[in-house]
Write an enzyme that holds these catalytic residues in place. Structure first.
Site, PDB file in Angstrom:
ATOM      1  CB  CYS A 278       4.664  18.329  -6.539  1.00 33.68           C
ATOM      2  SG  CYS A 278       3.523  19.678  -6.911  1.00 33.68           S
TER       3      CYS A 278
ATOM      4  CG  ASP B 115       5.794  -3.585   0.959  1.00 35.42           C
ATOM      5  OD1 ASP B 115       4.910  -4.437   1.195  1.00 35.42           O
ATOM      6  OD2 ASP B 115       6.788  -3.825   0.229  1.00 35.42           O
TER       7      ASP B 115
ATOM      8  CB  ALA C  22      -1.318  -7.160  -0.506  1.00 39.54           C
TER       9      ALA C  22
ATOM     10  CG  HIS D   5       0.347  -1.567  -8.605  1.00 40.41           C
ATOM     11  ND1 HIS D   5      -0.383  -2.577  -8.023  1.00 40.41           N
ATOM     12  CD2 HIS D   5       0.118  -1.659  -9.937  1.00 40.41           C
ATOM     13  CE1 HIS D   5      -1.037  -3.247  -8.973  1.00 40.41           C
ATOM     14  NE2 HIS D   5      -0.744  -2.705 -10.144  1.00 40.41           N
TER      15      HIS D   5
ATOM     16  NE  ARG E 296      -9.122  -6.564  -4.991  1.00 39.97           N
ATOM     17  CZ  ARG E 296      -7.988  -5.875  -5.177  1.00 39.97           C
ATOM     18  NH1 ARG E 296      -6.834  -6.343  -4.691  1.00 39.97           N
ATOM     19  NH2 ARG E 296      -7.976  -4.723  -5.835  1.00 39.97           N
TER      20      ARG E 296
ATOM     21  CB  CYS F 218       5.005  21.032  -4.056  1.00 40.30           C
ATOM     22  SG  CYS F 218       6.424  21.343  -5.105  1.00 40.30           S
TER      23      CYS F 218
ATOM     24  CD  GLN G 178      -0.426  -7.460  -8.164  1.00 41.54           C
ATOM     25  OE1 GLN G 178      -1.513  -7.084  -8.610  1.00 41.54           O
ATOM     26  NE2 GLN G 178      -0.300  -8.605  -7.510  1.00 41.54           N
TER      27      GLN G 178
ATOM     28  CB  CYS H  36       5.096  24.618  -7.220  1.00 44.38           C
ATOM     29  SG  CYS H  36       4.090  23.115  -7.268  1.00 44.38           S
TER      30      CYS H  36
ATOM     31  CG  ASN I 296      -3.220 -16.063  -3.006  1.00 47.50           C
ATOM     32  OD1 ASN I 296      -2.503 -15.115  -2.664  1.00 47.50           O
ATOM     33  ND2 ASN I 296      -4.543 -16.006  -3.030  1.00 47.50           N
TER      34      ASN I 296
END
Ligand code: APR
Length: 235
Positions: free
Chosen positions: A121, A98, A18, A113, A30, A140, A95, A142, A205
């Site tokens: 659905c 976006d 992120a 991810h 975090r 959906c 990860q 359904c 980082n």
């Protein structure tokens, strides 16, 4: 040092979290103003919340879907796409959900991810564009509930992306982590797999991670966008 490592490597894999997208305006999870400082992930980012607390679940994820449509990839994403075109990096394991690496022009991307750019659905699996959430359509044909096509805590990672990430980590001669606390498994195992297969490991980082001790180079006094701009200017 980083540019030298890039030039010496014949197979470079980038691993993003992120922190790669905060300079686009998206919060991470975090660090001090991260998403998980406002919401308990165990209460929202799981299937139980989807089943038992569907209104709060949809409200939380609609906000994130709107955010990835409002904000855009930044210069760092574009530089990574340029480095791929120049053959200086071979793939990205992300990860992030976006979709910014692909929007910036990167092609070899594993989305561990999933993505907020699609919803599907929960009942029949039919896929829709996440525009449905923008237009406040949450069900959906359904009658099943629509949810973002991201991996919720406790769910399996997408097999194809996981396998691609595994193969790329084994092939890597240089493995560069950009903007991840490396606190979530199994994603945080890929830097170790790369290292165990002979790769040099770089961690960029702003905060320390538990994996810094395995790294050949750690940069935590610069923002990712600035580090990538320096790399771009030296190539
Ligand atoms: N430059 C460098 N580092 C940055 C920047 C920046 N511009 N912005 C943020 N960071 C760092 C933060 O210091 C933090 O350590 O990026 C890191 C982001 O870590 P997390 O917020 O934990 O995000 P991430 O590692 O991607 O989380 C992994 O957790 O909640 C799940 O599925 C979610 O994919 C996510 C996973």
């Amino acid at each position: 040092m980083l540019s030298q490592l890039l030039h010496e490597s014949n197979y470079t894999v980038i691993f993003t979290g992120a922190g790669m997208s905060t300079e686009s305006g998206l919060p991470d999870f975090r660090s001090s103003n991260g998403l998980w400082n406002k919401k308990d992930p165990t209460q929202i980012a799981n299937v139980d919340s989807l089943n038992q607390n569907v209104d709060e679940f949809i409200e939380f994820y609609r906000e994130r879907v709107l955010a990835v449509k409002e904000y855009k990839p930044h210069k760092g994403h574009k530089i990574l796409a340029k480095l791929e075109r120049k053959g200086m990096i071979q793939s990205i394991i992300t990860q992030n959900v976006d979709g910014f690496h692909q929007l910036a022009g990167s092609h070899q991307v594993a989305e561990l991810h999933g993505t907020l750019q699609k919803v599907h659905c929960q009942n029949c699996g039919k896929e829709y564009s996440s525009e449905e959430y923008v237009n406040q359509a949450y069900y959906c044909e359904c009658d099943g509930v629509l949810r973002p096509s991201i991996v919720l805590f406790g769910e399996m990672l997408p097999e194809i992306d996981f396998q691609f990430a595994f193969e790329e980590s084994k092939k890597a001669e240089l493995f560069i982590v950009l903007g991840s606390s490396l606190s979530v498994t199994p994603a945080n195992q890929f830097p170790l797999i790369a290292k165990e297969n002979g790769a040099k490991l770089v961690v960029i980082n702003q905060e320390k991670t538990d994996f810094d001790r395995f790294a050949d180079l750690v940069i935590n006094d610069k923002k990712i966008g600035d580090v990538l701009q320096e790399v771009d200017l030296s190539n």
